[in-house]
Design an enzyme around this catalytic site. Structure first.
Site: not given
Ligand code: PEP
Ligand code: MG
Length: 662
Positions: A312, A553, A577, A624
C-alpha cells in the site's frame, strides 16, 4: 564441488566497495558460490550479504563452488582475495559512467529482474553509493534528503528531592495538556476524525498512564524518565494481548508517550509536516497517516527500506505521483548519513550523495521527463481508440476523496477501483452507514456520468480494522479476508451495502466484490443486497440498484470465470493478487520480486481465460492491478480482450497515448 580455504589479503577486508566488486565477479560464473567465515556463511554473489559477513583483512575464509565452471571461478575469486588492492584499484571508470548514465547500463536491465545489488561510484572522492531496490513508483528525482526516522527517546532517570516533586508534577501536567492540544490541532488540520484524538486522550488520562506517571514522580523519579518508563510498560502489556486490535493500541501508547516526553526533554520530533521545501524523503516506511500529515507537494521522491511494488505504500506513492524505490537493502545508518539523493523509480535505482555527473544527468532527464509529461496533456479529453478501432476505457484507482482532483485533471474516464478499506483504517471506530453514504455520493457526483466502481471492504489479518477481531492465522493472505470476512460479518457488510445502494441514486455507482472464489459467494452477496434494498424501501430511504461486478484475483475465480460471468455485470482483474496466487509468490516480499511476474505465461493464460469468458458473456473486463499502467503490458492486455484499464491518476495520460498508438 570445490572447497578452498584462503586468508583474505584485501586491504581492510570485504567492506562495501571490494564486496561489490567481488560479488560482481562471482556473478560472472554459473556455479553456486558460498563463502564461510567461522560459523556464518553467505552467497558470494550478493554484495550486501558479503558485507554482513564482515570479512576483515587476514581473516581465514572458506570458498565453496559447485557447478560446471567451478574451477575457473575459484581461481579468479582466490586471485581477487589475495590482492590487497582488489576492488579499489582500478577506479572502475566504467562503473562511474554507469552511475552517470543509468538508462544505458547493465544495472538497469538487471533491475528489471528485481534483483538487489550494490555498487559504488568511484568517479569522485565523495564516492556516491549506488543501491538498487524495488521499483515502486516511476519517475525521477534528485535533491536534498529529508530523513524521516524518528529516533528512540531515552532519558536517564534523575533522582528528585521531595521538594521538587510538585514542580515535576506540574511539568508533566503541562506537557500532557499541550500534547493533547497539539494532537487535536494536527488532526483537525488533517481533516481526520476526532476519535483518534479522543482515543489517545483516553489512554493518556487513564490511571494506568497518567496516574502511574504521577505516582512514579511522587516516588522520586523525574517527569521525563517516569513518562518513558510507564509508557514502555503499558505498551508492553498491550502487546502481550491476544486481540490484534488491542495489540495495535500499543502504537497509541508509544505515540502519546513520545509526545509528552519530547516536551519534557525540550526536544522536537522529526515531522513530515515540517517539510518546507522539496526533498527526497528517506524512511523505513510511511503509513497512510504519515502521508496524510505530510506536505505531499514537497515530497519529490521517496526511498524506503521496507515495502514492495504492490504494497500500500507503493500504491500511495503512485497515487500521489511520487517517484519511489522501496525495499532498499540498506541500513538505516546509511539513510541517516545521506545529504542528497537521486532516484529512478522505474528502475529501482538510488544514488546516495550523487556525484556532480550523476546530478547533471538527472537534471537533463528530469527536464526531458517534464516536457514529455506536458506533451501528454493533449490526451486529457481524448477517448482512446486503438488504430483498429477498439475503445479502451482508462479509469483511475483511488483510495480517498482527496485524490479526485488529480484523477479529473489527468482525464480519467471514471473510477475503476475505489479502495474503501482506507476509510476504515487509521481510525478508532468504523465509519457508519451515513458517513459512508456521504463519501460514496460525493465520489459519484464528482465523476458523474462516468462510472465509479466502489469495492467493498477488502481487509484481512494483515490490516487490522477497528471493530473486527481477526483470528491469528498462519497465512493471512490465504485467510479470512475480503468477501469471506464480509459474509461472516453482516453487521459490517450490510451498512456498507446500504450506503452503496443509497449512493447509487446518483446513477453511476457500480459495486465490486473482492476475493471471490466461487459462484455461491456472489449469490450470497446478491441476496444481502436484495435484503438491504427491501429494508431501505420499507424505511422510505431512496436507493437504486447498482451494477454488480467482481474482482478476479484468485485462480479459482479465473478458472471458473465462465460460470461467474453468468452472475455479474462486469469483471475487474486484480493482477496484484492474481499474480501472487497464481505464482505462489508473496507480493509483499521484496526478496521475491524477481519471481513476482504478471507477464509470466501462467498469469497471462489466466487473464486470457477471464477475458474470453467475459467477452463470450458480453460483459466488460477491466484490469485494475498495478500492471494496468505498465506500458509493456497494455498491448498484451488489450490483445487478450481487456476493455478497461484502471490505474493511479499519474499514469492515466500515458496509458491513453499508448492505446491511441496501438
Ligand atoms: C489487486 O489485487 O490487483 C488489487 C487491485 O487489489 P489490492 O491491490 O487492493 O489488493
Ligand atoms: Mg487485491
Amino acid at each position: 564441488m570445490l572447497e578452498t580455504e584462503i586468508v583474505v589479503k584485501v586491504n581492510e577486508g570485504l567492506h562495501a566497495r571490494p564486496a561489490t566488486q567481488f560479488a560482481k565477479l562471482a556473478k560472472e560464473f554459473s556455479c553456486s558460490l558460498q563463502i564461510f567465515r567461522g560459523t556464518t556463511s553467505a552467497d558470494a554473489k550478493s554484495a550486501v550479504k558479503l558485507m554482513l559477513l564482515g570479512i576483515k583483512q587476514d581473516d581465514q575464509i572458506l570458498l565453496r563452488a559447485d557447478g560446471s565452471d567451478e574451477s575457473v571461478a575459484v581461481n579468479r575469486l582466490l586471485a581477487f582475495l589475495s590482492e590487497p588492492s582488489a576492488g579499489v584499484q582500478p577506479a572502475q571508470a566504467a562503473q562511474a559512467a554507469q552511475a552517470a548514465q543509468p538508462a544505458q547500463t547493465e544495472a538497469v536491465s538487471a533491475s528489471v529482474n528485481g534483483s538487489h545489488t550494490m555498487a559504488t561510484d568511484a568517479a569522485t572522492p565523495e564516492a556516491a553509493l549506488y543501491v538498487r531496490g524495488v521499483p515502486a513508483s516511476e519517475g525521477l528525482a534528485c535533491g536534498e534528503a529529508f530523513v524521516y526516522l524518528p529516533e528512540a527517546l531515552r532519558a536517564t532517570r534523575q533522582f528528585i528531592e521531595p521538594h521538587e516533586v510538585a514542580t515535576e508534577l506540574d511539568r508533566f501536567s503541562a506537557a500532557f495538556t499541550e500534547s493533547i492540544a497539539a494532537l487535536d490541532q494536527q488532526f483537525k488540520t488533517m481533516g481526520c476524525h476526532d476519535d483518534i484524538v479522543e482515543a489517545l486522550a483516553d489512554v493518556a488520562q487513564s490511571d494506568e498512564f497518567s496516574g502511574a506517571v504521577k505516582q512514579r514522580i511522587a516516588s522520586g523519579w523525574d517527569a521525563a524518565a517516569a513518562t518513558l518508563q510507564v509508557g514502555e510498560e503499558l505498551a508492553a502489556s498491550f502487546l502481550a494481548m491476544e486481540d490484534e486490535y488491542l495489540r495495535s493500541r500499543a502504537d497509541d501508547i508509544h505515540g502519546i508517550t513520545r509526545q509528552v516526553a519530547l516536551r519534557l526533554l525540550g526536544m522536537e520530533d522529526v515531522s513530515l509536516a515540517s517539510l518546507s521545501r522539496p526533498c527526497v524523503v528517506l524512511a523505513a516506511e510511511l503509513s497512510a497517516l504519515d502521508f496524510a500529515r505530510a506536505r505531499v507537494a514537497n515530497i519529490v521522491g521517496l526511498v524506503c527500506t521496507k515495502g514492495s511494488a504492490t504494497s500500500h505504500l507503493a500504491i500511495m506513492a503512485r497515487s500521489h505521483g511520487i517517484p519511489a524505490v522501496l525495499g532498499l537493502p540498506v541500513d538505516e545508518a546509511l539513510l541517516r548519513g545521506a545529504t542528497r539523493v537521486a532516484l529512478d523509480g522505474a528502475q529501482g535505482q538510488v544514488w546516495f550523495d550523487p556525484s556532480p555527473e550523476v546530478e547533471a544527468g538527472f537534471a537533463t532527464r528530469i527536464a526531458q521527463e517534464k516536457s514529455r509529461h506536458a506533451a501528454l496533456s493533449v490526451y486529457r479529453d481524448v477517448e482512446p481508440l486503438t488504430r483498429d478501432g477498439r475503445h479502451v476505457e482508462i479509469a483511475a484507482n483511488l483510495g480517498s476523496l482527496g485524490e479526485i482532483d488529480a484523477a479529473l485533471e489527468a482525464g480519467a474516464m471514471g473510477v475503476g477501483l475505489f479502495r474503501t478499506e482506507l476509510l476504515f483504517m487509521d481510525r478508532r471506530t468504523m465509519p457508519d452507514e451515513d458517513e459512508q453514504a456521504a463519501i460514496y455520493t460525493k465520489l459519484a457526483q464528482a465523476f458523474h456520468p462516468r462510472p465509479v466502481v466502489i469495492r467493498t471492504l477488502d481487509v484481512g489479518g494483515d490490516k487490522p480494522v477497528p471493530g473486527i477481531v481477526f483470528p491469528e492465522e498462519d497465512n493471512p493472505f490465504l485467510g479470512w479476508r475480503g468477501v469471506r470476512m464480509c459474509l461472516d460479518r453482516p453487521d459490517v457488510f450490510m451498512p456498507q451495502l446500504r450506503a452503496l445502494l443509497r449512493a447509487a441514486t446518483v446513477g453511476n455507482v457500480q459495486v465490486m466484490i473482492p476475493m471471490i472464489d466461487d459462484v455461491d459467494e456472489v449469490r450470497r452477496v446478491k441476496a444481502l443486497i436484495a435484503t438491504c434494498g427491501e429494508a431501505l424501501t420499507e424505511e422510505g430511504v431512496a436507493w437504486a440498484q447498482p451494477k454488480l461486478g467482481i474482482m478476479v484475483e484468485t485462480p479459482a475465480a479465473a478458472l471458473t470465470a465462465d460460470l461467474l460471468a453468468q452472475e455479474v455485470d462486469f469483471f475487474s482483474i486484480g493482477t496484484n493478487d492474481l499474480t501472487q496466487y497464481v505464482m505462489a509468490v508473496d507480493r509483499m516480499n521484496p526478496d521475491l520480486a524477481s519471481l513476482y511476474r504478471t507477464d509470466h505465461p501462467a498469469v497471462l493464460r489466466a487473464i486470457g481465460m477471464v477475458c474470453k469468458a467475459a467477452n463470450n458473456a458480453g460483459i466488460p473486463v477491466a484490469v485494475c492491478g498495478e500492471a494496468a499502467a505498465r506500458p509493456e503490458m497494455i498491448p498484451l492486455f488489450i490483445d487478450l480482450g481487456v476493455t478497461e484499464l484502471s490505474m493511479s491518476p499519474s499514469s492515466v495520460l500515458r496509458a491513453k497515448k499508448i492505446v491511441c498508438e496501438l
